[in-house]
Design a protein around this motif. Structure first.
Motif, PDB file in Angstrom:
ATOM      1  N   PRO A 155       0.809  -1.227   0.000  1.00 27.27           N
ATOM      2  CA  PRO A 155       0.000   0.000   0.000  1.00 27.27           C
ATOM      3  C   PRO A 155       0.838   1.271   0.000  1.00 27.27           C
ATOM      4  O   PRO A 155       0.451   2.278  -0.592  1.00 27.27           O
ATOM      5  CB  PRO A 155      -0.834  -0.115   1.278  1.00 27.27           C
ATOM      6  CG  PRO A 155      -0.110  -1.070   2.143  1.00 27.27           C
ATOM      7  CD  PRO A 155       0.571  -2.022   1.222  1.00 27.27           C
ATOM      8  N   LYS A 187      -5.703   2.810   0.238  1.00 29.10           N
ATOM      9  CA  LYS A 187      -4.471   2.195   0.716  1.00 29.10           C
ATOM     10  C   LYS A 187      -4.141   2.623   2.139  1.00 29.10           C
ATOM     11  O   LYS A 187      -3.567   1.850   2.917  1.00 29.10           O
ATOM     12  CB  LYS A 187      -3.311   2.548  -0.221  1.00 29.10           C
ATOM     13  CG  LYS A 187      -3.473   1.988  -1.637  1.00 29.10           C
ATOM     14  CD  LYS A 187      -3.716   0.487  -1.609  1.00 29.10           C
ATOM     15  CE  LYS A 187      -3.968  -0.079  -2.990  1.00 29.10           C
ATOM     16  NZ  LYS A 187      -4.216  -1.556  -2.948  1.00 29.10           N
ATOM     17  N   ASP A 190      -6.095   0.379   4.199  1.00 30.23           N
ATOM     18  CA  ASP A 190      -5.445  -0.931   4.289  1.00 30.23           C
ATOM     19  C   ASP A 190      -4.328  -0.913   5.330  1.00 30.23           C
ATOM     20  O   ASP A 190      -4.176  -1.859   6.119  1.00 30.23           O
ATOM     21  CB  ASP A 190      -4.871  -1.327   2.925  1.00 30.23           C
ATOM     22  CG  ASP A 190      -5.964  -1.644   1.911  1.00 30.23           C
ATOM     23  OD1 ASP A 190      -7.116  -1.869   2.336  1.00 30.23           O
ATOM     24  OD2 ASP A 190      -5.665  -1.653   0.696  1.00 30.23           O
ATOM     25  N   HIS A 193      -5.787  -0.983   8.741  1.00 31.91           N
ATOM     26  CA  HIS A 193      -6.282  -2.323   9.075  1.00 31.91           C
ATOM     27  C   HIS A 193      -5.127  -3.238   9.500  1.00 31.91           C
ATOM     28  O   HIS A 193      -5.238  -3.967  10.506  1.00 31.91           O
ATOM     29  CB  HIS A 193      -6.999  -2.927   7.867  1.00 31.91           C
ATOM     30  CG  HIS A 193      -7.404  -4.354   8.066  1.00 31.91           C
ATOM     31  ND1 HIS A 193      -8.420  -4.729   8.915  1.00 31.91           N
ATOM     32  CD2 HIS A 193      -6.902  -5.508   7.542  1.00 31.91           C
ATOM     33  CE1 HIS A 193      -8.547  -6.045   8.906  1.00 31.91           C
ATOM     34  NE2 HIS A 193      -7.640  -6.537   8.082  1.00 31.91           N
TER      35      HIS A 193
END
Length: 373
Positions: A155, A187, A190, A193
């Motif tokens: 990312p 991204k 992401d 996360h």
């Protein structure tokens, strides 16, 4: 032979050997002083009397000599047997010391080759088990670092390229700038996360995460999850199918964390499905023999090889190299830790029809008994 038996036999030898040798020496002295006939008990009374008087004259000297001889023999026997036992112990200690030095050099593959059935066998077995666990932890650490590096690099590369596109003027229109901005937002999500997953895993691993359990109707909870998540996963090509949800089964869990476990399993299925549309069947039934509740989530994906079933819950493990581009690999590892904290177990199975089944087993709680507490 055990060390205890060695010491027992050594003590017997240290007592009997001096006695036997002293007796032999006394017999030899007697034969030397009086000849073979001196041992004849049928000799005339006068000769016996003379022999007795001679023993009285020389008795103290002979007794002193026998005592000195007995002490010397006992000391020599004790030294020989003790040295033999200590040599065995020192040899093993040297081996353990060698193993410790190998560990200090980061050679965690070192094992002690020891097969004698004595008191040191459990020590060596424990040493080898510890070495195997340390080696596994080291491999997991390396995989963790490699996995984090890979999952963060992807990312970040996309974000960097999008920023460069905006700064260099490649995104010259409003639509292109919006597209690059959307890529940066996705991204960044992401990355967030991945970081959240790592944070949760580390908290669970260090036992610093609070579990807030409560009594939950298992079937009702699974029905709510399916109803809530069906549309989202259907749009992503995964159909959630409730096959068998037995009623009135209660489990003591943290609902939010358990929901995360279920989502992790769904996400794993979405990542690795090979067909355009995949299916995952959810069963929830009691186990009458063990008084547990079993929740089974069975997909129709590619599955894994039998030898890899146990490894699915390892940190950053992928069943094959082609999966290295799909996700962090932390989902099932986190799920296993959460289920363990709730007093349950999670395992993977290969159904006869193909695919992969993740089975969660949790203690079944009687609602009346729980309320009575």
């Amino acid at each position: 032979m055990t060390l205890k038996r060695r010491l027992f036999i050594s003590n017997i030898i240290m007592v009997l050997l001096p006695l036997v040798l002293v007796w032999v020496i006394m017999m030899c002295i007697g034969i030397g002083m009086y000849g073979v006939h001196g041992l004849d008990f049928d000799m005339p009374a006068a000769e016996k009397q003379q022999m007795f008087e001679d023993w009285q004259k020389n008795g103290r000297v002979i007794s002193l000599i026998m005592m000195v001889i007995a002490i010397i023999i006992t000391s020599m026997t004790n030294q020989f047997l003790t040295r033999k036992i200590i040599k065995h112990v020192i040899k093993l200690l040297d081996t353990l010391s060698c193993g410790a030095r190998q560990f200090s050099k980061n050679n965690l593959s070192f094992r002690i080759d020891y097969h004698t059935a004595d008191e040191f066998r459990p020590v060596c077995d424990t040493f080898n088990s510890m070495a195997a666990q340390l080696e596994k932890n080291e491999n997991n650490r390396r995989e963790l670092i490699a996995g984090i590096s890979h999952d963060l690099r992807t990312p970040l590369t996309s974000i960097k390229m999008s920023i460069d596109g905006i700064k260099s003027g490649i995104a010259s229109t409003v639509e292109q700038r919006e597209k690059y901005t959307e890529i940066i937002e996705n991204k960044t999500a992401d990355l967030e996360h991945i970081i959240n997953q790592l944070f949760l895993f580390s908290k669970l691993d260090m036992d610093e995460f609070t579990i807030q359990t409560q009594l939950v109707n298992c079937s009702a909870m699974m029905e709510d999850c399916i109803e809530e998540l069906s549309l989202e996963y259907e749009q992503r090509g995964l159909m959630l199918v409730a096959k068998k949800l037995s009623r009135d089964m209660y489990i003591n869990i943290d609902p939010l964390l358990f929901r995360r476990v279920i989502i992790n399993i769904f996400e794993n299925t979405v990542k690795y499905k090979t067909a355009e549309k995949g299916h995952i069947a959810i069963d929830c039934s009691p186990d009458s023999e063990t008084k547990n509740v079993e929740i089974s989530l069975t997909d129709d994906g590619p599955g894994v090889s039998p030898e890899n079933l146990e490894k699915l819950f390892d940190v950053f493990y992928r069943a094959d190299q082609s999966r290295n581009k799909k996700g962090s690999g932390l989902g099932l590892a986190i799920s296993a830790k959460i289920i363990a904290r709730m007093g349950g177990v999670i395992r993977a199975e290969l159904p006869a029809a193909g695919g992969l089944a993740i089975v969660i087993r949790l203690p079944r709680i009687e609602k009346d008994a729980y309320n009575g507490k």
